[in-house]
Design an enzyme around this catalytic site. Sequence first.
Site, PDB file in Angstrom:
ATOM      1  N   GLU A   1     -12.673  -5.110   2.053  1.00 46.84           N
ATOM      2  CA  GLU A   1     -13.190  -5.265   0.704  1.00 46.84           C
ATOM      3  C   GLU A   1     -14.590  -4.687   0.620  1.00 46.84           C
ATOM      4  OE1 GLU A   1     -15.044  -9.666   0.137  1.00 46.84           O
ATOM      5  OE2 GLU A   1     -12.962  -9.594   0.788  1.00 46.84           O
TER       6      GLU A   1
ATOM      7  N   HIS B   1     -11.835 -16.954   7.259  1.00 48.60           N
ATOM      8  CA  HIS B   1     -10.385 -17.093   7.081  1.00 48.60           C
ATOM      9  C   HIS B   1      -9.701 -17.734   8.289  1.00 48.60           C
ATOM     10  CE1 HIS B   1     -10.609 -13.260   4.311  1.00 48.60           C
ATOM     11  NE2 HIS B   1     -11.139 -14.311   3.740  1.00 48.60           N
TER      12      HIS B   1
ATOM     13  N   ASN C   1      -6.680 -11.199   2.263  1.00 55.09           N
ATOM     14  CA  ASN C   1      -7.294 -12.518   2.092  1.00 55.09           C
ATOM     15  C   ASN C   1      -6.193 -13.581   1.963  1.00 55.09           C
ATOM     16  OD1 ASN C   1      -8.541 -10.165   0.657  1.00 55.09           O
ATOM     17  ND2 ASN C   1     -10.344 -11.445   0.836  1.00 55.09           N
TER      18      ASN C   1
END
Length: 496
Positions: free
Chosen positions: A352, A437, A475
């Site tokens: 990203e 994450h 994600n």
Amino acid sequence: GSGAHVAALVIGTGYGGSVAALRLAQAGVDVHMIEMGKAWDTPGADGKIFCNTREPDYRSYWLRTRTKAPLNYFLGFPIDRDIPRHTGVLDAEEFAGITVYQGRGVGGGSLVNGGMAVTPKRENFPAVLPSVDPAEMYGVYYPRANAGLGVATVDPAWFETTACYQYARVGRKHAQRSGFPFVFVPDVYDWDYMEQEAAGSVPQSALAGEILYGNNYGKKSLQKTYLARAAATGRVTISPLHRVTSVAPAGGSYTVTIEQIDTTGAVVTTKTVTADRVFFAAGSVGTSKLLVKLKATGVLPALNGEVGKGWGDNGNVMCGRANHLWDPTGKLQSAIPCCGIDNWTAGGAFAEVAPLPTGIETYASFYLSITDNPNRARFSWNASAGRVELSWQTAWKQPSIDMAKSIFDKINAKEGTIYRTDLFGVYKIWGDHLTYHPLGGAVLNKATDNYGRLTAYPGLYVIDGALIPGNTTVNPFVTITALAERNIEHIIAADL
Ligand code: FAD
């Protein structure tokens, strides 16, 4: 109160817990949710519920006396500062080889995250959840999750003209000039609200740099979506500032031990309730820590040997590039990322283009890469220290660095630019010390059955990111939500 009996108790109020609570309540089951963090429904003295990223205060961190910013240096200077110890919204939980960032409060990670709401490419799904039928996920549960979360994409025409995505357009130009596929990334931010922020007609949130420590206006956190719908059923109660410490069998149901804490983290009182069913939704780390401790200390000894295994970091690694003076990234940067480089199939990364919302021109392009890091760690109980440890080693990030380098070395060569070395320390290029994450620790179809049941103990379920074996290729929260939707539908039909 202490001694009460509940039909269903949900530990944690993040994505998995919110899905479970809503669907159980809609099926007529009374649900009690236990959340260790605050409710985050009351403004502070400044009129805001959450503090700004540029001015972290008591609301920022979970029980720390000093901030621990993911980007902890700027221009070679440390930027962390002292703060009062408080049950703030962002936990920087330190294990030996990695710092794991997590949200704390009603809404879990949805309070602190960037809201990037990405469905993995279908061709990548078999590696994400090998025991789950892709047809049902892509036909039913991903669409249900996306609808429930309120996922949408930036208006491409507005994207081209707004000052707040100058940094993203620079990121796109550099990616495309090196031949990398560039994609818009959906988000749960209210894009109409962001356009009004840019027009100056509403209080600013994304455009005021709010990220990491909560978002006061435009982000559709779980409090505005799943949890609002759960509350509307009238069957769901939430106890914030309550932490589950034990779940023990008690003649067909379970005794749940809960510590009530105050905002300094001190235990105010300890309660027990009994529950017919308990859903572990404390997040990958929270659920794994509870299960590993309860197995090792003989409270739930029949949990199987897969408990604690299969933990991964979703291959997170960060880096910055130093742009030329003719490529300013803008002093106004939306804190909500909206695009990235999708080079996953080529063995690189899903990267990203992230904001650096400092309020000043930095001439930096900043990236959070998700990579196919093969390393997996396990949680284990350290009896003498009385805590759960994680076997991750910092050096295990090297495959992620190599994958990210395959993109950014090429862009740097093409643009005649270099990496920033001032964001993570003094002359340090890679942000390889953290993950946003965490995934795994109670993996689906291994530690549990194929629907999250802890089969040795009827009525105990895992329903959060702990089920996912370490990587989602993008994600993670849409996949966590979709898997929870799949599992709870099956559990309600089969077990209730
Ligand atoms: P969580 O959302 O972590 O919820 C678990 C809840 O349980 C927490 O509220 C916790 O306080 C509570 N809890 C834990 N232990 C106990 C206990 N013993 N008793 C009571 N309560 C307990 N993902 C994306 O998809 N897109 C993004 O843009 C994105 N950006 C991120 C940015 C940051 C800074 C961070 C930290 C994460 C980001 N993530 C993003 C990751 C995403 O937020 C998580 O994957 C997701 O929240 C995990 O969902 P979950 O249901 O497994 O658990």
